[in-house]
Enzyme design. Structure first.
Site, PDB file in Angstrom:
ATOM      1  CG  HIS A  10      -5.341  -2.068  -1.883  1.00  0.00           C
ATOM      2  ND1 HIS A  10      -4.221  -3.099  -0.780  1.00  0.00           N
ATOM      3  CD2 HIS A  10      -5.413  -0.970  -1.842  1.00  0.00           C
ATOM      4  CE1 HIS A  10      -4.121  -1.767  -0.637  1.00  0.00           C
ATOM      5  NE2 HIS A  10      -4.424  -0.883  -1.055  1.00  0.00           N
ATOM      6  CD  GLU A  11      -5.959   1.765  -4.903  1.00  0.00           C
ATOM      7  OE1 GLU A  11      -6.585   2.840  -3.808  1.00  0.00           O
ATOM      8  OE2 GLU A  11      -5.304   0.782  -4.502  1.00  0.00           O
ATOM      9  CB  CYS A  62      -0.817  -0.174   1.047  1.00  0.00           C
ATOM     10  SG  CYS A  62      -2.277   1.514   1.549  1.00  0.00           S
ATOM     11  CG  HIS A  73      -7.157   3.203   0.751  1.00  0.00           C
ATOM     12  ND1 HIS A  73      -6.972   3.445   1.718  1.00  0.00           N
ATOM     13  CD2 HIS A  73      -6.450   2.531  -0.135  1.00  0.00           C
ATOM     14  CE1 HIS A  73      -5.445   2.569   1.452  1.00  0.00           C
ATOM     15  NE2 HIS A  73      -5.243   2.465   0.651  1.00  0.00           N
TER      16      HIS A  73
HETATM   17 ZN    ZN Z   1      -3.754   1.201  -0.252  1.00  0.00          ZN
END
Ligand code: ZN
Length: 166
Positions: free
Chosen positions: A130-131, A88, A134
């Site tokens: 993953h994004e 990350c 966020h």
């Molecule tokens: Zn990340």
């Protein structure tokens, strides 16, 4: 444009939906693409540049010309769960194997507000999940195994010790 590191509180806030078109959003997306490329990443979400908006960029090759710019994405992971090593840009140097579904169906808006849909697999499905995390204020170590969390604890401690409020 600076990428913020853990434990910046911007990374833990749930991002807000974006009303499109929105003035300045194309410039923000462009700056994020450049920051992603410069950091040699494959994705970057707006909370990682301290913008609490539901926007991320993702590129399976890391190249800007292959990137998707996704506003207000809705992701539906599907398929068997698979292991894959993640890192990350907000936790440089920390890597761990994370288990997630192999595929993703996603709908999203582009910068003009047009809605798109697609199905993604392998690396791209992994980046999108993953994004998307966020945008929900979730960091990848939240999804690590207890053993990996113990292993990376010294790295997290070091980030916490170096943190200076903006
Ligand atoms: Zn990340």
């Amino acid at each position: 444009m600076e990428i913020v590191y853990y434990p910046d509180p911007a990374l833990r806030r749930r991002a807000d939906a974006v009303a499109l078109p929105r003035e300045g959003l194309a410039e923000l997306a462009q700056a994020m693409l450049l920051a992603m490329k410069e950091a040699e990443g494959v994705g970057l979400a707006a909370p990682q540049v301290a913008e609490g908006l539901r926007l991320f960029v993702a590129s399976g090759t890391g190249e800007i010309e292959h990137a998707l710019v996704c506003v207000n994405p809705v992701v539906q992971p599907f398929g068997p769960v698979v292991e894959f090593e993640e890192g990350c840009l907000s936790l440089p140097g920390v890597r761990a194997v994370i288990t997630r579904p192999e595929g993703v169906r996603m709908s999203w808006e582009d910068l003009s507000g047009a809605r798109h849909e697609g199905e993604f697999h392998a690396l791209m499905a992994r980046i999108l999940q993953h994004e998307y995390d966020h945008l929900e204020g979730v960091l990848f170590f939240d999804r690590m195994t207890p053993a990996d969390r113990l292993r990376v604890r010294p790295d997290l401690d070091a980030f916490e010790a170096q943190y200076r409020p903006r």
